[in-house]
Design a protein around this motif. Structure first.
Motif, PDB file in Angstrom:
ATOM      1  N   ARG A 105       0.830  -1.199   0.000  1.00 38.38           N
ATOM      2  CA  ARG A 105       0.000   0.000   0.000  1.00 38.38           C
ATOM      3  C   ARG A 105       0.862   1.246   0.000  1.00 38.38           C
ATOM      4  NH1 ARG A 105      -4.052  -0.718   4.685  1.00 38.38           N
ATOM      5  NH2 ARG A 105      -5.157   0.981   3.705  1.00 38.38           N
ATOM      6  N   PRO A 106       0.362   2.324  -0.603  1.00 37.65           N
ATOM      7  CA  PRO A 106       1.189   3.515  -0.804  1.00 37.65           C
ATOM      8  C   PRO A 106       1.362   4.373   0.439  1.00 37.65           C
ATOM      9  CG  PRO A 106      -1.007   3.895  -1.664  1.00 37.65           C
ATOM     10  CD  PRO A 106      -0.955   2.448  -1.233  1.00 37.65           C
ATOM     11  N   GLY A 107       0.649   4.084   1.491  1.00 35.14           N
ATOM     12  CA  GLY A 107       0.734   4.930   2.681  1.00 35.14           C
ATOM     13  C   GLY A 107      -0.528   5.762   2.809  1.00 35.14           C
ATOM     14  N   PHE A 108      -0.816   6.170   4.014  1.00 37.80           N
ATOM     15  CA  PHE A 108      -2.096   6.815   4.291  1.00 37.80           C
ATOM     16  C   PHE A 108      -2.043   8.296   3.943  1.00 37.80           C
ATOM     17  CE2 PHE A 108      -3.448   2.999   6.102  1.00 37.80           C
ATOM     18  CZ  PHE A 108      -2.362   2.473   6.743  1.00 37.80           C
ATOM     19  N   GLY A 109      -2.213   8.595   2.668  1.00 39.57           N
ATOM     20  CA  GLY A 109      -2.208   9.982   2.234  1.00 39.57           C
ATOM     21  C   GLY A 109      -0.826  10.549   2.022  1.00 39.57           C
ATOM     22  N   SER A 130      -8.564  16.291   5.317  1.00 44.04           N
ATOM     23  CA  SER A 130      -9.679  15.727   6.069  1.00 44.04           C
ATOM     24  C   SER A 130      -9.612  14.210   6.064  1.00 44.04           C
ATOM     25  CB  SER A 130     -11.006  16.180   5.454  1.00 44.04           C
ATOM     26  OG  SER A 130     -11.200  15.550   4.205  1.00 44.04           O
ATOM     27  N   ALA A 131     -10.349  13.624   6.998  1.00 40.96           N
ATOM     28  CA  ALA A 131     -10.438  12.162   7.042  1.00 40.96           C
ATOM     29  C   ALA A 131     -11.007  11.630   5.744  1.00 40.96           C
ATOM     30  CB  ALA A 131     -11.308  11.736   8.223  1.00 40.96           C
ATOM     31  N   ALA A 132     -11.985  12.360   5.182  1.00 38.58           N
ATOM     32  CA  ALA A 132     -12.602  11.903   3.939  1.00 38.58           C
ATOM     33  C   ALA A 132     -11.587  11.843   2.809  1.00 38.58           C
ATOM     34  CB  ALA A 132     -13.758  12.836   3.563  1.00 38.58           C
ATOM     35  N   ASP A 133     -10.676  12.823   2.753  1.00 39.40           N
ATOM     36  CA  ASP A 133      -9.670  12.829   1.688  1.00 39.40           C
ATOM     37  C   ASP A 133      -8.719  11.647   1.825  1.00 39.40           C
ATOM     38  OD1 ASP A 133     -10.645  15.119   0.490  1.00 39.40           O
ATOM     39  OD2 ASP A 133      -9.365  16.450   1.657  1.00 39.40           O
ATOM     40  N   VAL A 134      -8.239  11.392   3.035  1.00 36.18           N
ATOM     41  CA  VAL A 134      -7.323  10.283   3.257  1.00 36.18           C
ATOM     42  C   VAL A 134      -8.020   8.961   2.941  1.00 36.18           C
ATOM     43  CG1 VAL A 134      -5.996   9.030   4.999  1.00 36.18           C
ATOM     44  CG2 VAL A 134      -5.931  11.521   4.946  1.00 36.18           C
ATOM     45  N   LEU A 135      -9.231   8.794   3.430  1.00 35.12           N
ATOM     46  CA  LEU A 135      -9.957   7.553   3.171  1.00 35.12           C
ATOM     47  C   LEU A 135     -10.295   7.394   1.692  1.00 35.12           C
ATOM     48  CD1 LEU A 135     -12.377   7.281   6.220  1.00 35.12           C
ATOM     49  CD2 LEU A 135     -10.528   5.724   5.632  1.00 35.12           C
ATOM     50  N   GLU A 156       3.099   8.205   8.181  1.00 33.86           N
ATOM     51  CA  GLU A 156       1.815   7.656   7.766  1.00 33.86           C
ATOM     52  C   GLU A 156       0.918   7.374   8.974  1.00 33.86           C
ATOM     53  OE1 GLU A 156       4.641   6.861   6.384  1.00 33.86           O
ATOM     54  OE2 GLU A 156       4.315   7.349   4.283  1.00 33.86           O
ATOM     55  N   VAL A 157       1.525   6.919  10.064  1.00 32.23           N
ATOM     56  CA  VAL A 157       0.737   6.639  11.269  1.00 32.23           C
ATOM     57  C   VAL A 157       0.136   7.928  11.824  1.00 32.23           C
ATOM     58  CG1 VAL A 157       0.800   5.720  13.611  1.00 32.23           C
ATOM     59  CG2 VAL A 157       2.101   4.595  11.805  1.00 32.23           C
ATOM     60  N   ILE A 158       0.917   8.986  11.832  1.00 31.12           N
ATOM     61  CA  ILE A 158       0.405  10.280  12.298  1.00 31.12           C
ATOM     62  C   ILE A 158      -0.738  10.746  11.411  1.00 31.12           C
ATOM     63  CG2 ILE A 158       0.972  12.730  12.575  1.00 31.12           C
ATOM     64  CD1 ILE A 158       3.821  11.794  13.383  1.00 31.12           C
ATOM     65  N   ARG A 159      -0.541  10.645  10.101  1.00 31.25           N
ATOM     66  CA  ARG A 159      -1.569  11.053   9.145  1.00 31.25           C
ATOM     67  C   ARG A 159      -2.830  10.222   9.340  1.00 31.25           C
ATOM     68  NH1 ARG A 159       2.028  11.096   4.795  1.00 31.25           N
ATOM     69  NH2 ARG A 159       2.914  12.844   5.928  1.00 31.25           N
ATOM     70  N   MET A 160      -2.646   8.919   9.528  1.00 35.63           N
ATOM     71  CA  MET A 160      -3.779   8.044   9.767  1.00 35.63           C
ATOM     72  C   MET A 160      -4.527   8.455  11.021  1.00 35.63           C
ATOM     73  SD  MET A 160      -3.746   4.156  11.131  1.00 35.63           S
ATOM     74  CE  MET A 160      -3.168   4.880  12.671  1.00 35.63           C
ATOM     75  N   ASN A 161      -3.774   8.738  12.095  1.00 33.56           N
ATOM     76  CA  ASN A 161      -4.424   9.120  13.345  1.00 33.56           C
ATOM     77  C   ASN A 161      -5.202  10.417  13.215  1.00 33.56           C
ATOM     78  OD1 ASN A 161      -4.003   7.350  15.802  1.00 33.56           O
ATOM     79  ND2 ASN A 161      -1.943   7.360  14.965  1.00 33.56           N
ATOM     80  N   ARG A 162      -4.689  11.342  12.438  1.00 34.18           N
ATOM     81  CA  ARG A 162      -5.448  12.569  12.219  1.00 34.18           C
ATOM     82  C   ARG A 162      -6.766  12.260  11.512  1.00 34.18           C
ATOM     83  NH1 ARG A 162      -2.591  16.664  13.941  1.00 34.18           N
ATOM     84  NH2 ARG A 162      -0.325  16.758  13.664  1.00 34.18           N
ATOM     85  N   ALA A 163      -6.707  11.365  10.544  1.00 32.68           N
ATOM     86  CA  ALA A 163      -7.932  10.982   9.842  1.00 32.68           C
ATOM     87  C   ALA A 163      -8.909  10.296  10.787  1.00 32.68           C
ATOM     88  CB  ALA A 163      -7.591  10.074   8.660  1.00 32.68           C
ATOM     89  N   VAL A 164      -8.404   9.390  11.615  1.00 31.79           N
ATOM     90  CA  VAL A 164      -9.261   8.665  12.560  1.00 31.79           C
ATOM     91  C   VAL A 164      -9.886   9.639  13.558  1.00 31.79           C
ATOM     92  CG1 VAL A 164      -9.227   7.000  14.461  1.00 31.79           C
ATOM     93  CG2 VAL A 164      -8.044   6.474  12.321  1.00 31.79           C
TER      94      VAL A 164
END
Length: 263
Positions: free
Chosen positions: A53-57, A67-72, A184-192
């Motif tokens: 996977r390319p990474g969360f955003g 936004s979470a919507a953009d990352v998802l 990526e984990v930080i970005r993911m957590n912001r989305a969550v």
């Protein structure tokens, strides 16, 4: 077997193990694709597809303002491309943020079924106070990415604490490679932290929602909430199993998956 394809200008790369119904294994925010290695020997009846996977955003210019919507949306686009690259409608098996991605993707992609182990969704009261992304980012800013990942482990994997975290990490197969995923984990957590569970999830496929009693209480609560918002869902909870259930007790988890898919 290593494969790569370009679908709608999205490059997808993945390992394929075995034959049978394609099962796309979507890892969580902190684990690399090797997270699924303990699970693979138990998936003899499926063609297990483990994506790179390319990474969360990671392609975003300003992840803190995303936004979470953009990352998802970017994750869902990748899952759609991956589903188009395999034969037939796949089963989506996601862990943590991968489970949230699987559920979101299933509302737009034709899939046979979804398996979601503790989707990374926060209850409203917990979400309002959540600041893990900020705390991790502060540690990265001062050159301590390993400590940032440790904060994630303490909150999500071992909320009851560990007598010796460093000793546990020495035996953890994905440490220290997962430190490279800290952004990526930080970005993911912001989305969550921004994501809000809707009153009804628009997923036509049957969904198996899994949880463990030894993980964070807020994820157990959310797993039940996800189950209640799905039109076709089964909920299974494993006694004494943590948030790392699929890799921690693959036999038990896959047995529940097999039972669900056999119906």
């Amino acid at each position: 077997m290593q494969s790569s394809h370009s679908v709608d200008e999205i490059e997808v790369a993945y390992e394929r193990h075995g034959d049978g119904q394609p099962m796309l294994l979507l890892h969580g925010g902190m684990a690399p694709k090797e997270y699924w290695h303990p699970v693979l020997p138990h998936l003899d009846d499926y063609a297990a597809v483990v994506p790179q996977r390319p990474g969360f955003g990671t392609c975003l210019d300003d992840p803190e303002e995303t936004s979470a919507a953009d990352v998802l949306a970017r994750e869902v686009d990748y899952v759609r491309a991956l589903a188009d690259a395999v034969d037939g409608d796949p089963i989506l098996f996601g862990h943590s943020f991968g489970a949230l991605t699987a559920i979101e993707a299933a509302s737009e992609v034709d899939v046979e079924a979804v398996v979601a182990y503790e989707p990374a969704i926060l209850p409203d009261d917990f979400r309002r106070e959540a600041d893990l992304a900020d705390r991790m980012a502060d540690l990265v800013e001062v050159g301590r990415p390993g400590e940032a990942i440790k904060r994630y482990i303490e909150m999500v994997l071992h909320p009851d604490g560990l007598a010796d975290l460093d000793a546990w990490l020495d035996d953890w197969p994905v440490w220290p490679q997962c430190v490279d995923l800290v952004e990526e984990v930080i970005r993911m957590n912001r989305a969550v932290e921004q994501y809000r569970l809707p009153d009804q999830l628009d997923v036509d496929a049957p969904v198996l929602v899994l949880s463990g009693t030894a993980g964070p209480d807020f994820l157990r609560e959310s797993a039940r909430s996800v189950h209640e918002t799905l039109p076709r869902s089964r909920f299974v909870e494993f006694d004494g199993v943590s948030h790392s259930g699929p890799s921690e007790t693959p036999e038990r988890v896959v047995a529940a998956v097999d039972s669900f898919l056999a119906k």
